[in-house]
Design a protein around this motif. Structure first.
Motif, PDB file in Angstrom:
ATOM      1  N   ALA A  85     -13.560  -7.594  -3.304  1.00  0.00           N
ATOM      2  CA  ALA A  85     -14.379  -8.732  -3.730  1.00  0.00           C
ATOM      3  C   ALA A  85     -15.775  -8.643  -3.140  1.00  0.00           C
ATOM      4  O   ALA A  85     -16.776  -8.913  -3.831  1.00  0.00           O
ATOM      5  CB  ALA A  85     -13.706 -10.040  -3.315  1.00  0.00           C
ATOM      6  N   ALA A  86     -15.884  -8.264  -1.869  1.00  0.00           N
ATOM      7  CA  ALA A  86     -17.198  -8.160  -1.247  1.00  0.00           C
ATOM      8  C   ALA A  86     -18.023  -7.034  -1.866  1.00  0.00           C
ATOM      9  O   ALA A  86     -19.223  -7.191  -2.140  1.00  0.00           O
ATOM     10  CB  ALA A  86     -17.042  -7.940   0.256  1.00  0.00           C
ATOM     11  N   LEU A  87     -17.397  -5.899  -2.105  1.00  0.00           N
ATOM     12  CA  LEU A  87     -18.114  -4.775  -2.707  1.00  0.00           C
ATOM     13  C   LEU A  87     -18.597  -5.118  -4.110  1.00  0.00           C
ATOM     14  O   LEU A  87     -19.734  -4.780  -4.493  1.00  0.00           O
ATOM     15  CB  LEU A  87     -17.214  -3.545  -2.740  1.00  0.00           C
ATOM     16  CG  LEU A  87     -16.881  -2.935  -1.370  1.00  0.00           C
ATOM     17  CD1 LEU A  87     -15.706  -1.978  -1.485  1.00  0.00           C
ATOM     18  CD2 LEU A  87     -18.100  -2.230  -0.792  1.00  0.00           C
ATOM     19  N   ASP A  88     -17.756  -5.787  -4.878  1.00  0.00           N
ATOM     20  CA  ASP A  88     -18.172  -6.206  -6.222  1.00  0.00           C
ATOM     21  C   ASP A  88     -19.357  -7.157  -6.162  1.00  0.00           C
ATOM     22  O   ASP A  88     -20.267  -7.088  -6.999  1.00  0.00           O
ATOM     23  CB  ASP A  88     -17.010  -6.876  -6.951  1.00  0.00           C
ATOM     24  CG  ASP A  88     -15.932  -5.904  -7.388  1.00  0.00           C
ATOM     25  OD1 ASP A  88     -16.197  -4.680  -7.345  1.00  0.00           O
ATOM     26  OD2 ASP A  88     -14.831  -6.352  -7.743  1.00  0.00           O
ATOM     27  N   ALA A  89     -19.358  -8.058  -5.175  1.00  0.00           N
ATOM     28  CA  ALA A  89     -20.422  -9.044  -5.074  1.00  0.00           C
ATOM     29  C   ALA A  89     -21.756  -8.416  -4.684  1.00  0.00           C
ATOM     30  O   ALA A  89     -22.821  -8.885  -5.134  1.00  0.00           O
ATOM     31  CB  ALA A  89     -20.037 -10.113  -4.048  1.00  0.00           C
ATOM     32  N   TRP A  90     -21.736  -7.369  -3.877  1.00  0.00           N
ATOM     33  CA  TRP A  90     -22.980  -6.811  -3.351  1.00  0.00           C
ATOM     34  C   TRP A  90     -23.466  -5.563  -4.090  1.00  0.00           C
ATOM     35  O   TRP A  90     -24.661  -5.236  -4.035  1.00  0.00           O
ATOM     36  CB  TRP A  90     -22.798  -6.472  -1.864  1.00  0.00           C
ATOM     37  CG  TRP A  90     -22.757  -7.692  -1.007  1.00  0.00           C
ATOM     38  CD1 TRP A  90     -21.666  -8.438  -0.676  1.00  0.00           C
ATOM     39  CD2 TRP A  90     -23.870  -8.339  -0.385  1.00  0.00           C
ATOM     40  NE1 TRP A  90     -22.015  -9.502   0.106  1.00  0.00           N
ATOM     41  CE2 TRP A  90     -23.362  -9.474   0.299  1.00  0.00           C
ATOM     42  CE3 TRP A  90     -25.237  -8.078  -0.347  1.00  0.00           C
ATOM     43  CZ2 TRP A  90     -24.191 -10.335   1.024  1.00  0.00           C
ATOM     44  CZ3 TRP A  90     -26.062  -8.928   0.381  1.00  0.00           C
ATOM     45  CH2 TRP A  90     -25.541 -10.041   1.047  1.00  0.00           C
ATOM     46  N   SER A  91     -22.601  -4.851  -4.776  1.00  0.00           N
ATOM     47  CA  SER A  91     -22.994  -3.551  -5.334  1.00  0.00           C
ATOM     48  C   SER A  91     -24.123  -3.647  -6.350  1.00  0.00           C
ATOM     49  O   SER A  91     -25.007  -2.785  -6.392  1.00  0.00           O
ATOM     50  CB  SER A  91     -21.779  -2.864  -5.969  1.00  0.00           C
ATOM     51  OG  SER A  91     -21.266  -3.641  -7.033  1.00  0.00           O
TER      52      SER A  91
END
Length: 336
Positions: A85-91
């Motif tokens: 979820a964090a990677l999707d939000a920041w990528s």
């Protein structure tokens, strides 16, 4: 460089706090009560050298930060179960001068386990792994306790899947100015697999009241023996206990301070805070996955992962399971 600490809990709060304390540009990213506490009162970093009140900028997500800077370093310090979820939000976040975070910015995985780097590499071009030896506790919003002295932590750092470059060395230099050693190594995953073996006991610490009994130590040894057998079958190298001791020496000592004892590790803290999730799937579960791929039975780690996950989902506090009950469950699984 500016450090964007994604997940300002125990590790993220300690690393971000030490960086901010030494004058580096830091942004803390947090959610819920932790975000509110940091935004309102600042970060209280409790260490053997005193309590430090730090007030770096705090945001609750990438939208609040806006366009990222070209010199940003994203340091991912959420638990592995929150990584995707964090990677999707920041990528996909835009970066000044064009492009996205995934295309242009370095992302450092400062987490237990060995899965987040694989998750990150699906999108991010510049992924770095960090092996975290940093005794820190986050239980109450706004407060992070870091018990290590004279160093707060030792953070092996390198490119993923291997290699070392100038960016890693620049990050390491900033960390070393912040009471954190950061050896730059070309084989960082070897250190992370060694840490994985140590972390197989996290579920035992979280579940059992008898954290230092002979029965608990025996269960630790059985979980680690399974892990070593699985890594050998998979051909995965890891740093030896002798290498780890030589690196750490007495540079991180745990000393009592402020009159309160240290709690437990990361999994213990998840049960203590009642988060509803725990990282056992990415620790014991990683050994189980590799065991099934290579035909190695892993009853100890399978049971530890299952019971830790059950305790988290049911909201049970740490230390609610007698070690005899846990050992009996392991023995029953091994006898099948």
């Amino acid at each position: 460089m500016r450090y964007v600490i994604i997940g300002a809990g125990a590790v993220g709060g300690a690393v971000g706090g030490r960086l901010a304390q030494s004058g580096h540009d830091v942004v803390l990213v947090a959610r819920g009560p932790q975000y509110e506490a940091l935004r309102t009162h600042g970060l209280r970093l409790r260490t053997p050298d005193g309590e430090h009140l730090l007030r770096p900028p705090v945001v609750d997500g990438p939208e609040a930060l806006g366009t990222l800077r070209a010199d940003d370093v994203l340091l991912l310090a959420v638990k592995t179960q929150d990584s995707v979820a964090a990677l999707d939000a920041w990528s996909g976040r835009p970066v000044e001068g064009g492009g996205t975070a995934a295309e242009r910015l370095p992302l450092v995985c400062a987490q237990n386990g060995v899965a987040s780097e694989r998750f990150a590499a699906r999108a991010f071009r510049r992924v770095y792994a960090m092996c975290v030896w940093l005794p820190a506790t986050f239980v109450d919003p706004g407060i992070v306790r870091a018990d290590g002295t004279p160093l707060t932590g030792i953070l092996h750092l390198g490119g993923y899947p291997a290699g070392a470059d100038d960016t890693a060395r620049e990050i390491a230099a900033d960390l070393k100015r912040s009471r954190l050693d950061a050896p730059v190594v070309a084989d960082v995953m070897r250190w992370k697999y060694a840490k994985l073996l140590a972390n197989l006991s996290n579920a035992i610490e979280a579940l059992c009241a008898e954290r230092t009994s002979d029965a608990t130590r025996a269960l630790h040894a059985r979980a680690r023996a399974e892990g070593e057998a699985v890594l050998a079958a998979a051909g995965i190298p890891y740093a030896s206990p002798e290498e780890e001791r030589a690196c750490r020496g007495d540079r991180i000592r745990l000393e009592s301070f402020d009159g309160t004892p240290r709690g437990g590790g990361s999994s213990w803290q998840s049960l203590k805070r009642g988060t509803g999730t725990i990282e056992a799937d990415w620790l014991n579960g990683e050994i189980g996955r590799l065991g099934r791929e290579h035909g190695i039975p892993t009853p100890v780690n399978d049971v530890l992962g299952e019971l830790a996950g059950e305790a988290a989902r049911q909201g049970r506090p740490p230390g609610a399971t007698p070690v005899a009950v846990l050992t009996a469950a392991v023995d029953a699984r091994a006898a099948r």
